[in-house]
Design an enzyme around this catalytic site. Sequence first.
Site, short mmCIF file in Angstrom:
data_model
loop_
_atom_site.label_atom_id
_atom_site.label_comp_id
_atom_site.label_asym_id
_atom_site.label_seq_id
_atom_site.Cartn_x
_atom_site.Cartn_y
_atom_site.Cartn_z
N GLU A 46 39.33 36.93 32.98
CA GLU A 46 39.22 38.11 33.67
C GLU A 46 37.84 38.46 33.58
O GLU A 46 37.13 38.28 32.35
CB GLU A 46 40.26 39.14 33.17
CG GLU A 46 40.15 40.47 33.80
CD GLU A 46 41.14 41.77 33.32
OE1 GLU A 46 42.00 41.23 32.52
OE2 GLU A 46 41.16 42.40 34.37
N CYS A 97 44.21 43.09 34.77
CA CYS A 97 44.21 44.33 35.74
C CYS A 97 43.22 44.53 36.79
O CYS A 97 43.33 45.25 37.74
CB CYS A 97 44.15 45.59 34.81
SG CYS A 97 45.32 45.83 33.62
N ASN A 118 50.09 41.49 38.70
CA ASN A 118 49.61 41.04 37.43
C ASN A 118 50.59 41.73 36.37
O ASN A 118 51.43 40.95 35.87
CB ASN A 118 48.30 41.74 37.22
CG ASN A 118 47.90 41.68 35.59
OD1 ASN A 118 48.04 40.73 34.91
ND2 ASN A 118 47.32 42.61 35.05
N GLU A 119 50.42 42.95 36.17
CA GLU A 119 51.14 43.33 34.94
C GLU A 119 52.19 44.63 35.65
O GLU A 119 51.77 45.78 35.23
CB GLU A 119 50.38 43.92 33.79
CG GLU A 119 50.96 44.09 32.49
CD GLU A 119 50.04 44.45 31.35
OE1 GLU A 119 49.12 45.35 31.49
OE2 GLU A 119 49.88 43.58 30.50
O1 AHR Z 1 43.58 41.29 28.76
C1 AHR Z 1 43.39 42.68 28.85
C2 AHR Z 1 44.28 43.49 29.88
O2 AHR Z 1 45.70 43.89 29.15
C3 AHR Z 1 44.64 42.73 31.19
O3 AHR Z 1 43.77 43.14 32.05
C4 AHR Z 1 45.89 43.59 31.51
O4 AHR Z 1 46.74 42.64 32.47
C5 AHR Z 1 46.65 43.75 30.07
O5 AHR Z 1 47.04 44.93 30.17
#
Ligand code: AHR
Length: 648
Positions: A45, A239, A370-371
């Site tokens: 990321e 994120c 993603n999350e």
């Molecule tokens: O790894 C850091 C962050 O942690 C990522 O962007 C997210 O997916 C998670 O909350």
Amino acid sequence: MKSNLLAMVAAVLVAAPSHAETTLTVRADAPGARINPAMWGIFFEDINFGADGGLYAELVKNRGFEFPEPMMGWSKLSPSKARGQLSIRDEQPFNARNPHYLRIESEGGDLFGVANEGFRGMGVKKGEAYDFSAQIRKVAGTPAMRIELYSADGTLLDTQPLGDFTNDWQQRAVVLHPRETDAHAKLYVLLDGKGAVDIDFISLFPENTWKHRPGGLRADMVQALADMHPGFLRFPGGCIVEGSVLDRRYQWKKTLGPVAERQLLINRWNYEFLHRPTPDYFQSFGLGFYEFFQLCEDIGARPLPILNCGMACQFNSGELCPLDQLDSFVQDALDLIEFANGPVTSEWGGRRAALGHPEPFNLTMMGVGNEQWGPHYFERFSKFAAAIKSKYPEIQLVAAAGPEPADDRFKQAWATLPGMHADIMDEHCYAKPEWFFDNTHRYDHYDRSGPKVFMGEYAAQSVAIVSTKNRNNLQCALAEAAYMTGLERNADVVRMASYAPLFASTEAWQWTPDLIWVDPLHVTLTPNYYVQQMFCLNRGDEVLPVEGGTADRSLFVSAVKDDGTGEIIIKAVNSGEVPLEVQLQVAGVSLKNGHVRSTVLAGMPQSENSPGEPTQIKPVETGVPLAGGSLTQHFEPHSFTVLRIQPD
Ligand code: AHR
């Protein structure tokens, strides 16, 4: 009183064992699940200056003057005798998508212009070559320029002339050879004599990029990834996929083609943490989706793109794309599959070929969201799944199981998504080391007939999630290694896993801990990195049951067999304070004339590596013949050991 105290100390000394003994039997005669060849991978990321200012080797920050403060990263250089002006303009730009440029007007008298500070330091190395380039057009006079590199202490490292500008935008280039190595060099762009120029897209790249690709990736950082031998690469996040609002989401189609046309976007980690603001953090997308696929191919990792599902980050706005407008998001997913795998005669396969890669990138899986969590996610995921599975049934779909490994959001995800064509559930966990030690049996009781698990983000937090005090110490690395033995033992359910985040700049991080720390000149590998690498290098092909162990559960063990070599591979974490003497038996094979190679990561629990001491914690390898078919293995306290046993 004094004698009582002495007696107590003596009692403790007597009671404290110098080592513990146990027996382990590896059942090579009862092999279990097959292990996914892509089991251990990496999560990338653009956080902590992971891409811009990191993996993407561009040394100039704000090269296109598109930051909201257009001179951020630049400073005016105006010696006492120089007279001139700087202005940011956008008439008749070189590139309409990134329209701003700098006008430098000099009245002569002395060199006049600007300096760029790089990404919190411009790392340049003596003996290496650096390609300067810029778009330049003449505005008035017959100005010449000087392009110079200076060290942090003001020493001139190289200077090159540039002239004969035309009235139209033209790309101009010179090569700089710094006389010294410097971590905080600056690039000077100076007008020499009276006149005016417009200048844009000012770039400085090391020639020594990964595979020497012009405008490519930082060689030492990619080397660290290649040395891990990861099975897959998850990108672009995280994120960053979601964006804090939908307009700021990651859109892969905007990351292709000439870099100057890739529109700059503010990085969500620029403003996410009030305690770690990073106002100079933007995404240039110089490392875009084509480069991601190329990187996967280079390092032998399967690509795992994660796409926005029509939702912004639920920790931020949670903005939703209305369901009746989701088609363009879904189409992006379908087009990405065509971009990666389609024939060159297809629209997006043709785009791939035009970029230089007619062969497919062999995409086999894709994450949607993603999350994410909750009903809004489920209804969006189901639309993606219906469209993708009907056109590309072979693509494995990764669905989000929320941000925590056991809360209501997680349970709801597991109760809902398996019925919606989710092939793999993406679980995330950032928790204290104790959680990882306590949860090595987490997957022993998972449903074997449901979706598989991708432990897509995890890392032991020495203090707490998002604490700036978290450390990449051995204790955390051992907790992860212990947990990974549990993932490996359950390789029929857990198909993939990746530590997160991957990279962090020592100068500009937002999140800690991270797998690999970098400064402008160096890469520092953490104990956590070595754990990941030891698992990658010793993946094996089938799980072997292990019987025995210690009563206090300080020993965490898993075993696999490597089909290619016939070796039995044992991974063991001794998390305790005392050494362990373990009598190892391998049922089903003869070890009489065998050989064992061991790799050990050990030290004090709080030890960590740093740029000054990069090898405090590092795996040590030894090899010994097996004497008489049995093996007594000494596991040091606070250690992770991999044994590769070659039977007769
Ligand atoms: O790894 C850091 C962050 O942690 C990522 O962007 C997210 O997916 C998670 O909350």
